[in-house]
Design a protein around this motif. Structure first.
Motif, PDB file in Angstrom:
ATOM      1  N   LEU A 200       0.954  -1.353  -0.116  1.00 27.60           N
ATOM      2  CA  LEU A 200       0.124   0.056   0.076  1.00 27.60           C
ATOM      3  C   LEU A 200       1.023   1.252  -0.156  1.00 27.60           C
ATOM      4  CD1 LEU A 200      -2.996  -0.707   2.642  1.00 27.60           C
ATOM      5  CD2 LEU A 200      -3.143  -0.278   0.075  1.00 27.60           C
ATOM      6  N   ALA A 201       1.882   1.118   0.783  1.00 27.07           N
ATOM      7  CA  ALA A 201       2.719   2.539   1.023  1.00 27.07           C
ATOM      8  C   ALA A 201       3.523   2.571  -0.326  1.00 27.07           C
ATOM      9  CB  ALA A 201       3.504   2.310   2.014  1.00 27.07           C
ATOM     10  N   ARG A 202       4.040   1.693  -0.928  1.00 27.45           N
ATOM     11  CA  ARG A 202       4.545   1.704  -2.167  1.00 27.45           C
ATOM     12  C   ARG A 202       3.789   2.398  -3.393  1.00 27.45           C
ATOM     13  NH1 ARG A 202       7.001  -3.277  -1.044  1.00 27.45           N
ATOM     14  NH2 ARG A 202       5.602  -4.282  -2.095  1.00 27.45           N
ATOM     15  N   ARG A 203       2.536   2.092  -3.399  1.00 29.36           N
ATOM     16  CA  ARG A 203       1.654   2.433  -4.414  1.00 29.36           C
ATOM     17  C   ARG A 203       1.006   3.895  -4.073  1.00 29.36           C
ATOM     18  NH1 ARG A 203      -0.784  -2.561  -3.730  1.00 29.36           N
ATOM     19  NH2 ARG A 203      -2.705  -1.417  -2.808  1.00 29.36           N
ATOM     20  N   ASP A 204       1.068   4.442  -2.797  1.00 25.17           N
ATOM     21  CA  ASP A 204       0.333   5.595  -2.463  1.00 25.17           C
ATOM     22  C   ASP A 204       1.483   6.645  -1.848  1.00 25.17           C
ATOM     23  OD1 ASP A 204      -1.279   7.991  -1.642  1.00 25.17           O
ATOM     24  OD2 ASP A 204      -2.780   6.315  -1.027  1.00 25.17           O
ATOM     25  N   PRO A 205       1.872   7.755  -2.411  1.00 24.29           N
ATOM     26  CA  PRO A 205       2.793   8.546  -1.842  1.00 24.29           C
ATOM     27  C   PRO A 205       2.402   9.344  -0.464  1.00 24.29           C
ATOM     28  CG  PRO A 205       1.986   9.674  -3.756  1.00 24.29           C
ATOM     29  CD  PRO A 205       1.616   8.014  -3.839  1.00 24.29           C
ATOM     30  N   ALA A 206       0.976   9.330  -0.353  1.00 29.19           N
ATOM     31  CA  ALA A 206       0.642  10.006   0.742  1.00 29.19           C
ATOM     32  C   ALA A 206       0.682   9.349   2.015  1.00 29.19           C
ATOM     33  CB  ALA A 206      -0.898  10.353   0.678  1.00 29.19           C
ATOM     34  N   LEU A 207       1.009   7.945   1.842  1.00 30.94           N
ATOM     35  CA  LEU A 207       1.021   7.084   3.063  1.00 30.94           C
ATOM     36  C   LEU A 207       2.528   6.508   3.172  1.00 30.94           C
ATOM     37  CD1 LEU A 207      -1.994   4.863   2.186  1.00 30.94           C
ATOM     38  CD2 LEU A 207      -2.089   6.812   3.700  1.00 30.94           C
ATOM     39  N   ARG A 208       2.923   6.172   4.462  1.00 35.88           N
ATOM     40  CA  ARG A 208       4.191   5.545   4.739  1.00 35.88           C
ATOM     41  C   ARG A 208       4.046   4.560   6.032  1.00 35.88           C
ATOM     42  NH1 ARG A 208       6.713   7.448   9.407  1.00 35.88           N
ATOM     43  NH2 ARG A 208       5.617   9.284  10.458  1.00 35.88           N
ATOM     44  N   VAL A 209       4.941   3.535   6.068  1.00 36.79           N
ATOM     45  CA  VAL A 209       4.963   2.772   7.049  1.00 36.79           C
ATOM     46  C   VAL A 209       5.840   3.013   8.174  1.00 36.79           C
ATOM     47  CG1 VAL A 209       5.749   0.149   7.499  1.00 36.79           C
ATOM     48  CG2 VAL A 209       4.332   0.675   5.700  1.00 36.79           C
ATOM     49  N   THR A 210       5.513   2.852   9.497  1.00 40.26           N
ATOM     50  CA  THR A 210       6.425   3.304  10.646  1.00 40.26           C
ATOM     51  C   THR A 210       6.767   2.104  11.567  1.00 40.26           C
ATOM     52  OG1 THR A 210       6.772   4.916  12.345  1.00 40.26           O
ATOM     53  CG2 THR A 210       4.560   4.025  11.842  1.00 40.26           C
ATOM     54  N   GLY A 211       7.628   2.160  12.210  1.00 39.55           N
ATOM     55  CA  GLY A 211       7.939   1.289  13.206  1.00 39.55           C
ATOM     56  C   GLY A 211       8.379  -0.353  12.549  1.00 39.55           C
ATOM     57  N   ALA A 212       8.553  -1.120  13.753  1.00 40.50           N
ATOM     58  CA  ALA A 212       9.231  -2.652  13.413  1.00 40.50           C
ATOM     59  C   ALA A 212       7.831  -3.496  13.468  1.00 40.50           C
ATOM     60  CB  ALA A 212      10.120  -2.925  14.534  1.00 40.50           C
ATOM     61  N   PRO A 213       8.155  -4.642  12.468  1.00 41.84           N
ATOM     62  CA  PRO A 213       7.137  -5.652  12.555  1.00 41.84           C
ATOM     63  C   PRO A 213       6.628  -6.044  13.998  1.00 41.84           C
ATOM     64  CG  PRO A 213       8.521  -6.117  11.005  1.00 41.84           C
ATOM     65  CD  PRO A 213       9.487  -4.933  11.973  1.00 41.84           C
ATOM     66  N   ILE A 214       5.117  -6.222  14.284  1.00 39.92           N
ATOM     67  CA  ILE A 214       4.839  -6.517  15.543  1.00 39.92           C
ATOM     68  C   ILE A 214       4.467  -8.156  15.727  1.00 39.92           C
ATOM     69  CG2 ILE A 214       2.793  -6.317  17.326  1.00 39.92           C
ATOM     70  CD1 ILE A 214       2.954  -3.109  16.056  1.00 39.92           C
ATOM     71  N   ARG A 215       4.746  -8.985  16.319  1.00 40.13           N
ATOM     72  CA  ARG A 215       4.242 -10.284  16.498  1.00 40.13           C
ATOM     73  C   ARG A 215       4.240 -11.101  15.168  1.00 40.13           C
ATOM     74  NH1 ARG A 215      -0.750 -10.042  21.163  1.00 40.13           N
ATOM     75  NH2 ARG A 215       0.953  -9.885  22.867  1.00 40.13           N
ATOM     76  N   PRO A 216       5.357 -11.433  14.379  1.00 38.88           N
ATOM     77  CA  PRO A 216       5.328 -12.252  13.309  1.00 38.88           C
ATOM     78  C   PRO A 216       4.670 -13.744  13.666  1.00 38.88           C
ATOM     79  CG  PRO A 216       7.489 -11.278  13.754  1.00 38.88           C
ATOM     80  CD  PRO A 216       6.876 -10.917  15.018  1.00 38.88           C
ATOM     81  N   ARG A 217       3.728 -14.040  12.783  1.00 40.40           N
ATOM     82  CA  ARG A 217       2.942 -15.313  12.840  1.00 40.40           C
ATOM     83  C   ARG A 217       2.949 -15.893  11.488  1.00 40.40           C
ATOM     84  NH1 ARG A 217      -0.666 -11.469  15.574  1.00 40.40           N
ATOM     85  NH2 ARG A 217      -0.923 -12.194  17.645  1.00 40.40           N
ATOM     86  N   PRO A 218       2.792 -17.384  11.581  1.00 41.30           N
ATOM     87  CA  PRO A 218       2.716 -17.994  10.052  1.00 41.30           C
ATOM     88  C   PRO A 218       1.551 -17.781   9.585  1.00 41.30           C
ATOM     89  CG  PRO A 218       2.554 -19.515  12.001  1.00 41.30           C
ATOM     90  CD  PRO A 218       2.703 -18.108  12.811  1.00 41.30           C
ATOM     91  N   TYR A 219       1.450 -17.683   8.428  1.00 39.53           N
ATOM     92  CA  TYR A 219       0.122 -18.176   7.472  1.00 39.53           C
ATOM     93  C   TYR A 219      -0.046 -19.535   7.203  1.00 39.53           C
ATOM     94  CZ  TYR A 219      -0.232 -13.037   5.873  1.00 39.53           C
ATOM     95  OH  TYR A 219      -0.533 -11.722   5.646  1.00 39.53           O
ATOM     96  N   VAL A 220      -1.090 -19.925   7.128  1.00 40.79           N
ATOM     97  CA  VAL A 220      -1.513 -21.534   7.026  1.00 40.79           C
ATOM     98  C   VAL A 220      -2.873 -21.458   5.872  1.00 40.79           C
ATOM     99  CG1 VAL A 220      -0.386 -22.101   9.164  1.00 40.79           C
ATOM    100  CG2 VAL A 220      -3.053 -21.343   9.254  1.00 40.79           C
TER     101      VAL A 220
END
Length: 249
Positions: A200-220
């Protein structure tokens, strides 16, 4: 993402995995084979896992995985019936029997293990915070009194309640709605799966990502409770795909 190759040994593995399971599990796989297609719940709003391309076709990693399973079962990827689901509807579709399997950015949690059979992991994702470009918000810890949007039914809904109970929680129906809430000022932040938020952030210059990843979990993958045969079959193919290089998770 997935190389289209199925070895003779792999077919033998599939047959072996289909045997030796409970009667319930056998009947599930038998029903899929008898029907001549496998019904898979997939996302249509979660790139790169499941989304609609410029031609209006469903694409993405989990869509590819669904088609791969159809090729294994029927030697025809067109035998995968792709059923669009959302974060809030996916388990209802599964429990109602409208899909056989979910490949829909399902994060493994203990609560979800009580209502569905979950496969071995095929991806790991944490959560990231999406904010407006000019926002000073840096972490979830700084979000006390701030409006934080989450997708209804997502793991982030519980995470915000636990990790920052003083945040004002806003639930939205989709990834796009979360981005819109931040863009329009209805929310100060949107918390969701890292890969999707980064896209999302790559496609929209009005947005950005902040902070570190929270609680990594697996997709299943997820199947109905006690449908262990189908999940064993999925696990067998995930393991084989890693061994032969079809997929490196």
């Amino acid at each position: 993402m997935l190389r289209r190759r199925i070895s003779k040994a792999g077919v033998v593995l599939a047959l072996a995995l289909a045997c030796g399971t409970s009667a319930h599990a056998e009947s599930s796989l038998d029903a899929v084979r008898a029907r001549g297609l496998i019904r898979v719940g997939v996302k249509t709003d979660a790139p790169p896992f499941g989304f609609i391309d410029a031609r209006g076709h469903p694409v993405g990693f989990e869509v590819d995985l669904a088609r791969f399973f159809a090729r294994v079962l029927f030697d025809d990827e067109g035998r995968a019936r792709l059923v669009p689901v959302t974060t809030s509807t996916r388990f209802a579709e599964l429990q109602a029997g409208r899909v056989d399997l979910l490949l829909a950015t399902v994060t493994a949690t203990e609560q979800r293990r009580t209502v569905a059979e979950l496969s071995d992991p095929y991806f790991t994702s944490g959560s990231l915070i999406l904010v407006a470009r000019d926002s000073r918000l840096g972490t979830l810890g700084e979000a006390a009194g701030r409006k934080v949007a989450v997708v209804k039914g997502s793991v982030q809904e519980a995470d915000v309640a636990e990790l920052q109970p003083r945040a004002i929680l806003i639930t939205v129906g989709s990834l796009a709605a979360g981005a819109h809430a931040v863009r329009s000022g209805q929310a100060d932040a949107f918390l969701y799966d890292d890969v999707a938020v980064l896209a999302l952030a790559r496609r929209d210059p009005a947005l950005r990502v902040t902070g570190a990843p929270i609680r990594p979990r697996p997709y299943v993958a997820a199947a109905r409770k006690e449908d262990t045969g189908l999940i064993r079959w999925v696990n067998g193919w995930l393991a084989k795909m890693r061994r032969d290089g079809t997929y490196r998770g």
